[in-house]
Structure formats: C-alpha cells, structure tokens
Design a protein around this motif. Structure first.
Motif, PDB file in Angstrom:
ATOM      1  N   SER A 141       0.852  -1.182   0.000  1.00  0.00           N
ATOM      2  CA  SER A 141       0.000   0.000   0.000  1.00  0.00           C
ATOM      3  C   SER A 141       0.890   1.234   0.000  1.00  0.00           C
ATOM      4  O   SER A 141       1.812   1.342   0.815  1.00  0.00           O
ATOM      5  CB  SER A 141      -0.908  -0.005   1.238  1.00  0.00           C
ATOM      6  OG  SER A 141      -1.742   1.125   1.267  1.00  0.00           O
ATOM      7  N   THR A 159      -3.961  10.284  -1.331  1.00  0.00           N
ATOM      8  CA  THR A 159      -4.172   9.183  -2.274  1.00  0.00           C
ATOM      9  C   THR A 159      -3.470   7.926  -1.784  1.00  0.00           C
ATOM     10  O   THR A 159      -2.322   7.987  -1.339  1.00  0.00           O
ATOM     11  CB  THR A 159      -3.629   9.551  -3.667  1.00  0.00           C
ATOM     12  OG1 THR A 159      -4.312  10.707  -4.146  1.00  0.00           O
ATOM     13  CG2 THR A 159      -3.824   8.414  -4.661  1.00  0.00           C
ATOM     14  N   GLU A 174      -5.797  -1.049  -6.737  1.00  0.00           N
ATOM     15  CA  GLU A 174      -6.907  -0.306  -6.146  1.00  0.00           C
ATOM     16  C   GLU A 174      -6.443   1.103  -5.788  1.00  0.00           C
ATOM     17  O   GLU A 174      -5.303   1.304  -5.350  1.00  0.00           O
ATOM     18  CB  GLU A 174      -7.411  -1.014  -4.887  1.00  0.00           C
ATOM     19  CG  GLU A 174      -7.978  -2.399  -5.161  1.00  0.00           C
ATOM     20  CD  GLU A 174      -8.279  -3.151  -3.881  1.00  0.00           C
ATOM     21  OE1 GLU A 174      -9.451  -3.123  -3.439  1.00  0.00           O
ATOM     22  OE2 GLU A 174      -7.343  -3.764  -3.321  1.00  0.00           O
ATOM     23  N   TYR A 175      -7.345   2.058  -5.967  1.00  0.00           N
ATOM     24  CA  TYR A 175      -7.057   3.461  -5.699  1.00  0.00           C
ATOM     25  C   TYR A 175      -8.102   4.010  -4.731  1.00  0.00           C
ATOM     26  O   TYR A 175      -9.295   3.711  -4.844  1.00  0.00           O
ATOM     27  CB  TYR A 175      -7.127   4.304  -6.981  1.00  0.00           C
ATOM     28  CG  TYR A 175      -6.321   3.796  -8.143  1.00  0.00           C
ATOM     29  CD1 TYR A 175      -5.019   4.236  -8.373  1.00  0.00           C
ATOM     30  CD2 TYR A 175      -6.872   2.891  -9.042  1.00  0.00           C
ATOM     31  CE1 TYR A 175      -4.291   3.792  -9.461  1.00  0.00           C
ATOM     32  CE2 TYR A 175      -6.144   2.430 -10.135  1.00  0.00           C
ATOM     33  CZ  TYR A 175      -4.853   2.881 -10.331  1.00  0.00           C
ATOM     34  OH  TYR A 175      -4.145   2.426 -11.411  1.00  0.00           O
ATOM     35  N   PHE A 176      -7.635   4.850  -3.804  1.00  0.00           N
ATOM     36  CA  PHE A 176      -8.509   5.519  -2.843  1.00  0.00           C
ATOM     37  C   PHE A 176      -8.012   6.960  -2.703  1.00  0.00           C
ATOM     38  O   PHE A 176      -6.802   7.195  -2.665  1.00  0.00           O
ATOM     39  CB  PHE A 176      -8.476   4.825  -1.479  1.00  0.00           C
ATOM     40  CG  PHE A 176      -8.694   3.342  -1.541  1.00  0.00           C
ATOM     41  CD1 PHE A 176      -9.973   2.807  -1.433  1.00  0.00           C
ATOM     42  CD2 PHE A 176      -7.617   2.466  -1.716  1.00  0.00           C
ATOM     43  CE1 PHE A 176     -10.177   1.437  -1.495  1.00  0.00           C
ATOM     44  CE2 PHE A 176      -7.811   1.101  -1.775  1.00  0.00           C
ATOM     45  CZ  PHE A 176      -9.100   0.578  -1.662  1.00  0.00           C
ATOM     46  N   THR A 178      -9.120  11.038  -0.846  1.00  0.00           N
ATOM     47  CA  THR A 178     -10.012  11.973  -0.151  1.00  0.00           C
ATOM     48  C   THR A 178      -9.406  13.364  -0.250  1.00  0.00           C
ATOM     49  O   THR A 178      -8.191  13.532  -0.424  1.00  0.00           O
ATOM     50  CB  THR A 178     -10.196  11.592   1.328  1.00  0.00           C
ATOM     51  OG1 THR A 178      -8.914  11.537   1.972  1.00  0.00           O
ATOM     52  CG2 THR A 178     -10.909  10.250   1.468  1.00  0.00           C
ATOM     53  N   LYS A 273     -19.553   1.907 -11.856  1.00  0.00           N
ATOM     54  CA  LYS A 273     -18.600   1.437 -10.842  1.00  0.00           C
ATOM     55  C   LYS A 273     -18.575  -0.089 -10.717  1.00  0.00           C
ATOM     56  O   LYS A 273     -17.918  -0.629  -9.829  1.00  0.00           O
ATOM     57  CB  LYS A 273     -18.860   2.062  -9.476  1.00  0.00           C
ATOM     58  CG  LYS A 273     -18.635   3.568  -9.419  1.00  0.00           C
ATOM     59  CD  LYS A 273     -18.709   4.089  -7.999  1.00  0.00           C
ATOM     60  CE  LYS A 273     -18.420   5.582  -7.951  1.00  0.00           C
ATOM     61  NZ  LYS A 273     -18.444   6.111  -6.569  1.00  0.00           N
ATOM     62  N   GLU A 351     -15.195   9.668  -0.917  1.00  0.00           N
ATOM     63  CA  GLU A 351     -13.962   8.916  -1.170  1.00  0.00           C
ATOM     64  C   GLU A 351     -13.965   8.431  -2.608  1.00  0.00           C
ATOM     65  O   GLU A 351     -14.923   7.784  -3.054  1.00  0.00           O
ATOM     66  CB  GLU A 351     -13.807   7.716  -0.238  1.00  0.00           C
ATOM     67  CG  GLU A 351     -12.501   6.958  -0.492  1.00  0.00           C
ATOM     68  CD  GLU A 351     -12.321   5.713   0.360  1.00  0.00           C
ATOM     69  OE1 GLU A 351     -11.296   5.611   1.043  1.00  0.00           O
ATOM     70  OE2 GLU A 351     -13.220   4.840   0.323  1.00  0.00           O
ATOM     71  N   ASN A 353     -12.757   5.851  -5.227  1.00  0.00           N
ATOM     72  CA  ASN A 353     -12.210   4.490  -5.219  1.00  0.00           C
ATOM     73  C   ASN A 353     -12.381   3.856  -6.584  1.00  0.00           C
ATOM     74  O   ASN A 353     -13.342   4.153  -7.311  1.00  0.00           O
ATOM     75  CB  ASN A 353     -12.846   3.628  -4.115  1.00  0.00           C
ATOM     76  CG  ASN A 353     -14.347   3.524  -4.251  1.00  0.00           C
ATOM     77  OD1 ASN A 353     -14.863   2.774  -5.060  1.00  0.00           O
ATOM     78  ND2 ASN A 353     -15.053   4.326  -3.452  1.00  0.00           N
ATOM     79  N   SER A 354     -11.420   3.031  -6.926  1.00  0.00           N
ATOM     80  CA  SER A 354     -11.373   2.423  -8.249  1.00  0.00           C
ATOM     81  C   SER A 354     -10.553   1.144  -8.164  1.00  0.00           C
ATOM     82  O   SER A 354      -9.673   1.025  -7.309  1.00  0.00           O
ATOM     83  CB  SER A 354     -10.734   3.402  -9.241  1.00  0.00           C
ATOM     84  OG  SER A 354     -10.524   2.810 -10.502  1.00  0.00           O
ATOM     85  N   ARG A 355     -10.845   0.197  -9.048  1.00  0.00           N
ATOM     86  CA  ARG A 355     -10.098  -1.063  -9.051  1.00  0.00           C
ATOM     87  C   ARG A 355      -9.937  -1.577 -10.468  1.00  0.00           C
ATOM     88  O   ARG A 355     -10.860  -1.510 -11.276  1.00  0.00           O
ATOM     89  CB  ARG A 355     -10.825  -2.104  -8.206  1.00  0.00           C
ATOM     90  CG  ARG A 355     -10.235  -3.507  -8.295  1.00  0.00           C
ATOM     91  CD  ARG A 355     -11.028  -4.476  -7.425  1.00  0.00           C
ATOM     92  NE  ARG A 355     -10.857  -5.853  -7.859  1.00  0.00           N
ATOM     93  CZ  ARG A 355     -11.594  -6.873  -7.427  1.00  0.00           C
ATOM     94  NH1 ARG A 355     -12.557  -6.658  -6.542  1.00  0.00           N
ATOM     95  NH2 ARG A 355     -11.372  -8.090  -7.869  1.00  0.00           N
TER      96      ARG A 355
END
Length: 363
Positions: A141, A159, A174-176, A178, A273, A351, A353-355
């Motif tokens: 991570s 990020t 995976e991306y997160f 805020t 999504k 938030e 988020n993407s995968r």
C-alpha cells in the motif's frame, strides 16, 4: 541487489532493498512473491511497477512490463513507464477548468494542454509504503498527500494505491482518495505490457480484444472532441480479437494525427462502478494471455508510438518504438470540458475508489 529485509511465510515472501534517495527521502524497491512464482517489484518512487513476473507451465517466469534497472533512469524517464499517473491522467484542453463554479488554471504544456498531472505528477513523487500479506495474498500500500494548489489543483488530496497479488496470477490495483476541497481526480497505472517478455520487441503481433462499443475521437492535440463515436467500421473496433498492427498504420485521420493507437475506448457512457471486462491481450507465440477487468468507464489504448526508436531498458536490453502497449483504465480524458462525460470531481466527505485487475493465464 541485496535484500535488507525478508519476511517469509508459508504462502509468500516480501523483500525490501535500498535503491537510493530523492530529496533526502529513501527510495526502496520491494519484491513481492507468491509461492507459485508470481512476482511484482514495486518502488515507492512514483508507485512504479518495475517488474511483473508471470510463471509459465515449464517452470520459468516471464517479465511482462517494460522498465529500468536504476532509480536514476526512472527519474530521467519521460514516458511514464510503470508509474501511477495523477492527480488527473491524460489531457485537459488549455488546463483551465471550473470546479464547482471556481476557475482553476492547471499546469500547462507549451502546446496548450494539461497532461498526466502536470510538470511533476504523481509518477515523480516519493510515496510512503507499507507491505502486507495474508495466507493467500501479498501486497503493498502506497500513500501520497498532494498539497493544495500542487500543479494548480485545489485541495489537499490524500491518495492511496494498493497492489495485491492473488492466487491464479491476478494483480489487483486499487485506488482511494479523499480531499478537503472540491478537486479533480482521475488516476491510472501506466505500465507498458509486452506478453512476450519486456525485451520481446514490437507489440504489433499481439492480439487484442476489447469490450468497447465506442471511442473518443481526438483533435490534432490528441484531446477528445467531445464526440462519443461507435467503433463499428473503424480501426478502433477490437470487439473481435485481431492483431494490433492490422490497422495501426491505416490511412485514417485519427491514426495519422497520433501516429498509431493513442485513443480512449469507452466501456460505458454512464459510470456504474461495476467491475467488468475491459480487454484481453494475447501474445500468440508464447501463448501468454492477460485479461483486464475494471470499475472504470473505459481505458486509454496506447501502442507506444512515442517511445524512442531504441533505448536501454532492464538487463541492458534494447527497447524499441512500439515495444509495449498501455491499457490505462480511468475516466474519460478532458472531462472538465465535456458535461456529458462521467464526472471526475471529488468533494470533501467523499472517497474516490477504483479497481483494475490484470489476470494472466495460458491462451
């Protein structure tokens, strides 16, 4: 490279090697391995995937991404090889955007557009890294906080990118993110794939099949015009598998402008999504297959047209023009200038988020 730390478990290993420093911050190269031989090498400089080794039935492994041997080569690289691109991937015409009624001027090229996060995007930043492992997976991570007005973007954006190796030779990305002010976010992974091996040469002989019914035509600056055009009857129709080089040099206005494939392919016009199939890439001689699934509404298909005619990559091997193909899953390019494109605005309290999954098997 000598490992400075090794944490063995029954299912995986994690190794960490010092790779240099940037701005007084240590850069590390992490080698993450599953028991079956699936391996990824990641550095906290640019959240770069340096190597991705896929096991073969004969007991060997094949490194399927282009890369470099040294940190300095990544610092000098201008092709975004292997890095995470952000805050916003791809191009924005003029770089002037309106975010919830406020006009912002993003970093701009001499040609008059914003590209891949600005002059010093996420691919040139030092990230904080933490590895992890379970009984079946291993991963890393990476965390980066982009300051308010960095490259012109409003808001302090935090990020996190998470790479995980799964059984069955699947890499999930995976991306997160805020933010504390309304801003723009559109992240992607910019690895150049060559399923014959990183030094295999031209990727024109790869078969590509996509699930894209539309593509985005571009201006001569390679910025979308705003039209969402059907692929039927065009060189962008890969709904049935065919060789990349079959029409890459066709006499088509879109291909002439970009010197080959460098276009966004649309999976869905409204962002659901949902994790869905995006593309399948096959190298027929080695019988290596890669399936790409994503929660994103499309992906940028780039065939390496702007790679140098020849340059040195990993293990002193020579890389070439069109030596790798990028399948960059993200939202549509130039979204702020086209209200009918899925939004890339992120507001406080939300938030992002993407995968995206990259899965490898025998063809």
């Amino acid at each position: 490279m000598s490992a400075t730390a090794a944490i063995p478990t029954q299912r995986h290993t994690i190794e960490k090697s010092y790779w240099g420093d940037v701005g007084g911050k240590a850069i590390w190269l992490y080698k993450l391995s599953l028991a079956g031989g699936f391996q990824v090498w990641v550095t906290n400089y640019g959240a770069i995937i340096q190597s991705l080794l896929v096991p073969r039935p004969n007991g060997t492994t094949v490194d399927v991404v282009l890369g470099y041997d040294t940190l300095q080569e990544y610092i000098d690289d201008i092709s975004y090889i292997g890095c995470v691109v952000g805050r916003v991937a791809n191009r924005i015409e003029t770089g002037k955007v309106s975010i919830e009624g406020r006009t912002c001027q993003l970093a701009e090229t001499a040609e008059g557009f914003h590209i891949h996060g600005g002059h010093i995007g996420f691919g040139k930043k030092v990230w904080d890294a933490e590895t992890f492992g379970t009984t079946t997976t291993v991963g890393i991570s990476l965390l980066y906080t982009s300051a308010h007005l960095e490259e012109g973007f409003p808001g302090n954006l935090t990020t996190r990118v998470k790479y995980t190796l799964h059984p069955g030779n699947r890499l999930s990305v995976e991306y997160f993110a805020t933010t504390d002010r309304a801003t723009l976010v559109n992240l992607t992974q910019h690895s150049y794939f060559n399923l014959g091996g990183h030094d295999h040469g031209n990727i024109g002989g790869h078969l590509l099949q996509t699930h894209a019914d539309w593509y985005l035509p571009e201006t001569n600056k390679l910025v979308p015009t705003g039209e969402i055009a059907p692929v039927r009857g065009t060189p962008f129709d890969f709904r049935e598998a065919r060789f990349i080089d079959e029409q890459i040099d066709a006499d088509h206005s879109q291909l002439r402008a970009s010197g080959g494939y460098d276009h966004f392919l649309v999976l869905e016009q409204k962002h659901t999504k949902a994790l869905k199939p995006a593309a399948t890439l096959i190298e027929p001689r080695s019988r290596m297959r890669m399936d790409v699934d994503t929660t994103e509404p499309g992906f940028h298909f780039y065939a390496g047209n702007f790679l140098a005619e020849t340059f040195e990559g990993k293990n002193k091997k020579r890389y070439h023009h069109r030596g790798g193909v990028c399948l960059e899953t993200h939202h549509f390019p130039d979204t702020p200038n086209h209200a009918h494109f899925p939004s890339i605005t992120l507001s406080p309290g939300e938030e992002f988020n993407s995968r995206t999954d990259f899965s490898f098997k025998e063809a």
